[in-house]
Motif scaffolding. Sequence first.
Motif, PDB file in Angstrom:
ATOM      1  N   LEU A  18      82.981 -41.101-107.154  1.00 15.20           N
ATOM      2  CA  LEU A  18      83.110 -40.500-105.823  1.00 15.20           C
ATOM      3  C   LEU A  18      84.542 -40.066-105.525  1.00 15.20           C
ATOM      4  O   LEU A  18      85.484 -40.820-105.727  1.00 15.20           O
ATOM      5  N   ARG A  19      84.657 -38.847-105.012  1.00 14.58           N
ATOM      6  CA  ARG A  19      85.930 -38.308-104.539  1.00 14.58           C
ATOM      7  C   ARG A  19      85.981 -38.300-103.024  1.00 14.58           C
ATOM      8  O   ARG A  19      87.021 -38.431-102.440  1.00 14.58           O
ATOM      9  N   ARG A  20      84.835 -38.068-102.438  1.00 15.48           N
ATOM     10  CA  ARG A  20      84.806 -37.941-100.984  1.00 15.48           C
ATOM     11  C   ARG A  20      83.625 -38.740-100.426  1.00 15.48           C
ATOM     12  O   ARG A  20      82.503 -38.595-100.903  1.00 15.48           O
ATOM     13  N   LEU A  21      83.934 -39.604 -99.471  1.00 19.86           N
ATOM     14  CA  LEU A  21      82.909 -40.462 -98.901  1.00 19.86           C
ATOM     15  C   LEU A  21      83.008 -40.405 -97.385  1.00 19.86           C
ATOM     16  O   LEU A  21      84.074 -40.659 -96.823  1.00 19.86           O
ATOM     17  N   ASP A  22      81.926 -40.070 -96.741  1.00 22.64           N
ATOM     18  CA  ASP A  22      81.933 -39.962 -95.283  1.00 22.64           C
ATOM     19  C   ASP A  22      80.973 -40.985 -94.685  1.00 22.64           C
ATOM     20  O   ASP A  22      79.758 -40.906 -94.877  1.00 22.64           O
ATOM     21  N   LEU A  23      81.545 -41.963 -93.988  1.00 21.03           N
ATOM     22  CA  LEU A  23      80.751 -43.005 -93.320  1.00 21.03           C
ATOM     23  C   LEU A  23      81.049 -43.005 -91.830  1.00 21.03           C
ATOM     24  O   LEU A  23      80.823 -44.008 -91.141  1.00 21.03           O
ATOM     25  N   SER A  24      81.529 -41.903 -91.330  1.00 19.26           N
ATOM     26  CA  SER A  24      81.917 -41.843 -89.919  1.00 19.26           C
ATOM     27  C   SER A  24      80.692 -41.915 -89.004  1.00 19.26           C
ATOM     28  O   SER A  24      79.563 -41.664 -89.439  1.00 19.26           O
ATOM     29  N   TYR A  25      80.923 -42.273 -87.756  1.00 22.10           N
ATOM     30  CA  TYR A  25      79.838 -42.344 -86.774  1.00 22.10           C
ATOM     31  C   TYR A  25      78.678 -43.216 -87.249  1.00 22.10           C
ATOM     32  O   TYR A  25      77.525 -42.801 -87.281  1.00 22.10           O
ATOM     33  N   ASN A  26      79.036 -44.431 -87.686  1.00 23.02           N
ATOM     34  CA  ASN A  26      78.022 -45.446 -87.916  1.00 23.02           C
ATOM     35  C   ASN A  26      78.379 -46.611 -87.006  1.00 23.02           C
ATOM     36  O   ASN A  26      79.061 -46.411 -85.997  1.00 23.02           O
ATOM     37  N   GLN A  27      77.929 -47.804 -87.340  1.00 22.43           N
ATOM     38  CA  GLN A  27      78.271 -48.978 -86.529  1.00 22.43           C
ATOM     39  C   GLN A  27      78.878 -50.045 -87.413  1.00 22.43           C
ATOM     40  O   GLN A  27      78.590 -51.237 -87.282  1.00 22.43           O
ATOM     41  N   ILE A  28      79.721 -49.596 -88.339  1.00 22.90           N
ATOM     42  CA  ILE A  28      80.256 -50.515 -89.343  1.00 22.90           C
ATOM     43  C   ILE A  28      81.268 -51.468 -88.710  1.00 22.90           C
ATOM     44  O   ILE A  28      82.262 -51.040 -88.132  1.00 22.90           O
ATOM     45  N   LYS A  29      80.973 -52.749 -88.858  1.00 21.63           N
ATOM     46  CA  LYS A  29      81.839 -53.811 -88.344  1.00 21.63           C
ATOM     47  C   LYS A  29      82.504 -54.538 -89.500  1.00 21.63           C
ATOM     48  O   LYS A  29      83.665 -54.848 -89.455  1.00 21.63           O
ATOM     49  N   GLU A  30      81.691 -54.837 -90.510  1.00 24.33           N
ATOM     50  CA  GLU A  30      82.161 -55.636 -91.634  1.00 24.33           C
ATOM     51  C   GLU A  30      82.261 -54.781 -92.893  1.00 24.33           C
ATOM     52  O   GLU A  30      81.340 -54.038 -93.217  1.00 24.33           O
ATOM     53  N   ILE A  31      83.374 -54.925 -93.580  1.00 25.26           N
ATOM     54  CA  ILE A  31      83.535 -54.281 -94.876  1.00 25.26           C
ATOM     55  C   ILE A  31      83.894 -55.373 -95.859  1.00 25.26           C
ATOM     56  O   ILE A  31      84.988 -55.940 -95.806  1.00 25.26           O
ATOM     57  N   GLU A  32      82.981 -55.692 -96.724  1.00 27.12           N
ATOM     58  CA  GLU A  32      83.194 -56.817 -97.626  1.00 27.12           C
ATOM     59  C   GLU A  32      84.347 -56.524 -98.590  1.00 27.12           C
ATOM     60  O   GLU A  32      84.438 -55.413 -99.148  1.00 27.12           O
ATOM     61  N   ASN A  33      85.205 -57.496 -98.746  1.00 30.75           N
ATOM     62  CA  ASN A  33      86.341 -57.371 -99.654  1.00 30.75           C
ATOM     63  C   ASN A  33      85.815 -57.022-101.032  1.00 30.75           C
ATOM     64  O   ASN A  33      84.915 -57.664-101.539  1.00 30.75           O
ATOM     65  N   GLY A  34      86.355 -55.976-101.631  1.00 30.49           N
ATOM     66  CA  GLY A  34      85.910 -55.581-102.965  1.00 30.49           C
ATOM     67  C   GLY A  34      84.966 -54.396-102.964  1.00 30.49           C
ATOM     68  O   GLY A  34      84.832 -53.698-103.966  1.00 30.49           O
ATOM     69  N   SER A  35      84.292 -54.153-101.845  1.00 24.58           N
ATOM     70  CA  SER A  35      83.255 -53.115-101.865  1.00 24.58           C
ATOM     71  C   SER A  35      83.813 -51.727-102.172  1.00 24.58           C
ATOM     72  O   SER A  35      83.173 -50.932-102.852  1.00 24.58           O
TER      73      SER A  35
END
Length: 367
Positions: A257-274
């Motif tokens: 992946l070069r470009r990843l768009d996760l905007s406008y979600n409800q992300i609270k937690e981002i697991e270390n390493g993901s």
Amino acid sequence: MRSFLFLSIVALSSAKPSRRNEFLHFLADHDFMLQDPPQNTTDIIQPQQTPTPQTTFDDLFFTCPSKCVCQIRVVQCSDAGLKSVPAKIPKDTVMLDLQNNRITEIKETDLKNLRLLYALFLINNQITKIHPKAFQSMKHLKLLHLSWNLLPQIPTHLPKSLVELRIDDNKIKKIQKQAFKGMKFLHVLEMSGNPLDTTGMEPDAFDGLLRLIYVRISQANLTSVPKNLPSKLHELYLDHNKIVSLELEDFRRYKDLRRLDLSYNQIKEIENGSLSFLPKLRQLHLENNEVKHVPADIKELMHLQVLYLHNNNISKIDVDDFCPKESSNKMTFYSGISLFGNPVKHWEIQPASFRCVSGTFGVQFGK
Ligand SMILES: *[C@@H]1O[C@H](CO)[C@@H](O)[C@H](O)[C@H]1NC(C)=O
Ligand SMILES: *[C@@H]1O[C@H](CO)[C@@H](O)[C@H](O)[C@H]1NC(C)=O
Ligand SMILES: *[C@@H]1O[C@H](CO)[C@@H](O)[C@H](O)[C@H]1NC(C)=O
Ligand SMILES: *[C@@H]1O[C@H](CO)[C@@H](O)[C@H](O)[C@H]1NC(C)=O
């Protein structure tokens, strides 16, 4: 708000494709869509390479259908109030534009004679059904645009020659098993605006898509990152969904992946390493979520250049959040980091936090 630079970038990158005339724009689009890794685009835009059929007696009767405009091998029947695919479309047609009509169904024989077709635009009709044999005779179809219809599923037996499939804004809830079987040339898949849910995608739904590099499933009903998309993706757009967390396994598969768009979600937690599985990432959109910290893996992404974190819930920034300890280890410096709309007080951030950002306007604060 001192977000002048970023606003223009944001505006550019989140511009939603609207219901414009795809036919007039498709070449321009191709330029844009495939500019990143344009390995094999030449065959898309050279329909003349397909063999010309010999003129037969029949052809004399295949004049231009009424309500259509026919130019050399291009047939345009958009905005014509058509309720079905017109009969007697010239056999040597390579491009057929049927958008903005009221077609409800593609029947078995509707497209039967169009063996040389390479682009078919059916955008903005009322299609609920496509006969499994409708595309049977097509061996050259590269572009199929089915956006803004009422299809309940990915049509079965799509031509294996497709390079680009747009089927956004339909009524697709599930992606059935092996839905794209044999479509090894597909580069671009646009499925946004369907009521798709992560659990509705069969584990092998995307099998066979060996060359898929661009997927957009925006404005759907995803609650987590799909884990069964093809592994060679370069661009993945999952904005405007209902994703609440990023887990360790989410991106393990998508190392290119070069470009990843996760905007406008409800992300609270981002697991270390993901995010550490994405060493080639250049652009990451996490804006408009509920993120509380700069994700721990960010500093390890040596190619990351553009990071959107605005409108989150980040209240503190540490000196090593963005840059590796030795900033010379970073292959490409950031050209932009957006942080406005977070509770962090920018005067409390140590300037050294941005030691691997280039340019004066690289970091955007403000309300
Ligand atoms: C394009 O595809 C052909 C086979 O279809 C392959 O031989 C060629 O190397 C490809 N070109 C690039 C630039 O990947
Ligand atoms: C999206 O998912 C929610 C449950 O999370 C459901 O209530 C809703 O009906 C779904 N929307 C669509 C359009 O399927
Ligand atoms: C994340 O994981 C790395 C390596 O496993 C570790 O060094 C680091 O302290 C962790 N960070 C957080 C915030 O847990
Ligand atoms: C932001 O984070 C704080 C704790 O740091 C929490 O109390 C608050 O509810 C969060 N706000 C949102 C909108 O999530």
